[in-house]
Design a protein around this motif. Sequence first.
Motif, PDB file in Angstrom:
ATOM      1  N   VAL A   3      24.463   3.904  70.224  1.00  0.00           N
ATOM      2  CA  VAL A   3      23.801   3.885  71.525  1.00  0.00           C
ATOM      3  C   VAL A   3      22.752   2.777  71.535  1.00  0.00           C
ATOM      4  CG1 VAL A   3      22.391   5.199  73.141  1.00  0.00           C
ATOM      5  CG2 VAL A   3      24.162   6.354  71.802  1.00  0.00           C
ATOM      6  N   CYS A   4      22.748   1.997  72.612  1.00  0.00           N
ATOM      7  CA  CYS A   4      21.806   0.889  72.749  1.00  0.00           C
ATOM      8  C   CYS A   4      21.053   1.013  74.065  1.00  0.00           C
ATOM      9  CB  CYS A   4      22.527  -0.465  72.708  1.00  0.00           C
ATOM     10  SG  CYS A   4      23.397  -0.786  71.156  1.00  0.00           S
ATOM     11  N   VAL A   5      19.940   0.334  74.155  1.00  0.00           N
ATOM     12  CA  VAL A   5      19.202   0.214  75.407  1.00  0.00           C
ATOM     13  C   VAL A   5      19.273  -1.228  75.877  1.00  0.00           C
ATOM     14  CG1 VAL A   5      17.614   2.096  74.850  1.00  0.00           C
ATOM     15  CG2 VAL A   5      17.003  -0.253  74.221  1.00  0.00           C
ATOM     16  N   THR A   6      18.951  -1.434  77.145  1.00  0.00           N
ATOM     17  CA  THR A   6      18.763  -2.796  77.648  1.00  0.00           C
ATOM     18  C   THR A   6      17.282  -2.994  77.938  1.00  0.00           C
ATOM     19  OG1 THR A   6      19.183  -2.125  79.937  1.00  0.00           O
ATOM     20  CG2 THR A   6      21.065  -2.909  78.659  1.00  0.00           C
ATOM     21  N   ILE A   7      16.813  -4.217  77.749  1.00  0.00           N
ATOM     22  CA  ILE A   7      15.411  -4.548  77.961  1.00  0.00           C
ATOM     23  C   ILE A   7      15.319  -5.746  78.896  1.00  0.00           C
ATOM     24  CG2 ILE A   7      13.220  -5.223  76.891  1.00  0.00           C
ATOM     25  CD1 ILE A   7      14.137  -4.036  74.323  1.00  0.00           C
ATOM     26  N   SER A   8      14.396  -5.669  79.831  1.00  0.00           N
ATOM     27  CA  SER A   8      14.081  -6.786  80.721  1.00  0.00           C
ATOM     28  C   SER A   8      12.577  -7.009  80.687  1.00  0.00           C
ATOM     29  CB  SER A   8      14.519  -6.482  82.155  1.00  0.00           C
ATOM     30  OG  SER A   8      15.899  -6.200  82.228  1.00  0.00           O
ATOM     31  N   LEU A  40      10.831  -3.447  80.997  1.00  0.00           N
ATOM     32  CA  LEU A  40      11.668  -2.351  81.487  1.00  0.00           C
ATOM     33  C   LEU A  40      12.717  -2.060  80.428  1.00  0.00           C
ATOM     34  CD1 LEU A  40      12.792  -0.431  83.718  1.00  0.00           C
ATOM     35  CD2 LEU A  40      14.167  -2.386  84.496  1.00  0.00           C
ATOM     36  N   ILE A  41      12.804  -0.810  80.017  1.00  0.00           N
ATOM     37  CA  ILE A  41      13.787  -0.380  79.015  1.00  0.00           C
ATOM     38  C   ILE A  41      14.674   0.668  79.670  1.00  0.00           C
ATOM     39  CG2 ILE A  41      14.098   0.707  76.761  1.00  0.00           C
ATOM     40  CD1 ILE A  41      11.149  -0.287  76.198  1.00  0.00           C
ATOM     41  N   GLN A  42      15.984   0.456  79.623  1.00  0.00           N
ATOM     42  CA  GLN A  42      16.927   1.359  80.275  1.00  0.00           C
ATOM     43  C   GLN A  42      17.844   1.988  79.240  1.00  0.00           C
ATOM     44  OE1 GLN A  42      18.225  -1.624  83.397  1.00  0.00           O
ATOM     45  NE2 GLN A  42      17.545   0.022  84.758  1.00  0.00           N
ATOM     46  N   HIS A  43      17.858   3.324  79.242  1.00  0.00           N
ATOM     47  CA  HIS A  43      18.639   4.093  78.281  1.00  0.00           C
ATOM     48  C   HIS A  43      19.750   4.831  79.019  1.00  0.00           C
ATOM     49  CE1 HIS A  43      19.568   7.609  75.688  1.00  0.00           C
ATOM     50  NE2 HIS A  43      19.314   6.777  74.697  1.00  0.00           N
ATOM     51  N   PRO A  44      20.963   4.874  78.457  1.00  0.00           N
ATOM     52  CA  PRO A  44      22.096   5.513  79.144  1.00  0.00           C
ATOM     53  C   PRO A  44      22.050   7.040  79.046  1.00  0.00           C
ATOM     54  CG  PRO A  44      22.797   4.684  77.019  1.00  0.00           C
ATOM     55  CD  PRO A  44      21.373   4.242  77.186  1.00  0.00           C
ATOM     56  N   SER A  45      21.116   7.638  79.786  1.00  0.00           N
ATOM     57  CA  SER A  45      20.997   9.098  79.799  1.00  0.00           C
ATOM     58  C   SER A  45      20.443   9.533  81.141  1.00  0.00           C
ATOM     59  CB  SER A  45      20.065   9.569  78.668  1.00  0.00           C
ATOM     60  OG  SER A  45      18.769   9.012  78.823  1.00  0.00           O
ATOM     61  N   SER A  46      20.627  10.798  81.456  1.00  0.00           N
ATOM     62  CA  SER A  46      20.108  11.332  82.716  1.00  0.00           C
ATOM     63  C   SER A  46      18.695  11.876  82.486  1.00  0.00           C
ATOM     64  CB  SER A  46      21.012  12.452  83.236  1.00  0.00           C
ATOM     65  OG  SER A  46      22.282  11.947  83.565  1.00  0.00           O
TER      66      SER A  46
END
Length: 332
Positions: A3-8, A40-46
């Motif tokens: 599992v990875c996150v994206t960062i902007s 901004l860090i986006q994680h693939p979860s609800s």
Amino acid sequence: MPVCVTISALDAGHLTLPEYLFVTDAEPGKRATVPSLAFLIQHPSSPPSRPSSSTTNIVFDLGIKRDLSGYAPSQEAHIADRQPIITDPDCATSLRKGNLEPATDVDIVILSHMHWDHVGTPSDFPSAAFVVGSGTLDMLLHGAGPLYPADIFNDDEIPASRTVDLPTVMRARGDGKYQEPRHTAATKEARERLPTAASDWAWKPLAAFPAALDFFGDGSLNVIDAPGHLYGHVNLLARVGEKRYVYLGGDCCHDPRILRGEKGIALYDDGRGGLRSVHVHTDEAQQTLDRIGEFVKLKAVEGVKDVEVEVVVAHDGEWREKNSHRFWPGTL
């Protein structure tokens, strides 16, 4: 694939730093206008507060307030010495440029620490949980020694009912003078806004770091205890690819030349007959830097070898100039 996150990256204001306060062998009189970066860090979860969404949105640091009158009156002289200050765009404006609404789309705000150029405008995020290093809420109310009296902070800077003080980090102290503020237990309202892994949060060694906290329980985002700069100072280590990591260093240092070993941490007159740096505990700050350097050289995380690590600190103007394409909605 792990599992990875994206960062902007997010523009969150600029301030001007007198070089002699931050690096050794400073050029006399030199001042540099640098960013106060947010991410901004986006994680693939609800997220619990937005179960219909498949992405948890986290903002790390909020930069500078767009309204400078919002700071504590005792900070006025300090802030005046950081002019010119640029407040537009601030963190909220930068998020909106990528069609994210701070008031409704941001689930969690993690603050590296509570210095004025990182706290931004928390009221822009009325739905978010706030996560801070242990002792932060106590420090806002009571201060932390003569260098950090309570009157330099707004005691209501962040919403206590939605704020989580991370667990206390147990570590040995060499001189007995480093009295950290006390941990504050989180409210039920705050805990309910956290990822499910929060029930198992605990500090554990990770690579070169003695204390790391697996935020989502899947290794994608670790909070790193980064002592030295200010009480409760934390960094983030994010996995953005199978063998790619980004280390967000906050104020572990204020100039990329320190990271590269070209400069050291400056010492200056503390007004009390001694010397100080911009860090509350200079030796601890140097140890944090040494651990970051060791980690970058180690190139291994949890048994995975030959990983690539990018370190980004909050006030790195060189990085900002070279990476405009990686600001939201672009990614690192």
